[in-house]
Design a protein around this motif. Structure first.
Motif: not given
Length: 161
Positions: A66-91
């Protein structure tokens, strides 16, 4: 593999790898010892949250964006990712990263800024660079890694214009 919007019903599948990743102390600055309810509130914070599932419907990873910052910064996004250890290396991370880039484009964001990519998380740094992100700065000794001690946090950016 399928990426779909996550619901609260997915949390029991996300929680075990969320907890494992955070408690490892190598990639996220969430407080240690969080309860499932606290963590769910942080992950499902109003962002666009997705899960990536295998052919059997098992959750292999999750991302929020979603947006990295509210208001006047909302035009730049951000994201966070988590992958199960058992699924790593599978893309899984790459698929979610590609999804996040396209989702931000489709939503009209001008760019994507990752505020805190741990410099010793070399797999993530390499993936983001491969997807076009640049390291625009590093805050030295700003993450307390369980293994490496105090290491830098990269600020990474992808221009979508």
């Amino acid at each position: 593999m399928t990426i779909r919007p996550a619901t609260e019903a997915d949390w029991p599948a996300i929680w075990p790898f969320w907890q494992e990743i955070v408690e490892a102390g190598e990639t996220y600055a969430y407080p240690l010892g969080a309860t499932s309810d606290q963590a769910s509130g942080w992950w499902f914070d109003g962002s666009h949250v997705v899960v990536l599932t295998d052919a059997d419907g098992a959750v292999l990873g999750s991302a929020k964006m979603g947006a990295n910052r509210p208001g006047r910064g909302a035009h730049v996004g951000t994201a966070s990712f988590m992958v199960d250890a058992a699924a790593r290396g599978r893309g899984v991370g790459r698929r979610m990263g590609e999804y996040a880039v396209q989702w931000h484009r489709d939503q009209g964001f001008a760019g994507i800024q990752f505020n805190a990519v741990v410099e010793t998380n070399t797999a993530a740094v390499a993936l983001w660079q491969d997807l076009g992100f640049e390291i625009i700065g590093t805050v030295p000794r700003s993450f307390d890694s369980t293994t490496h001690g105090r290491v830098g946090l990269h600020v990474m950016y992808l221009d979508l214009s």
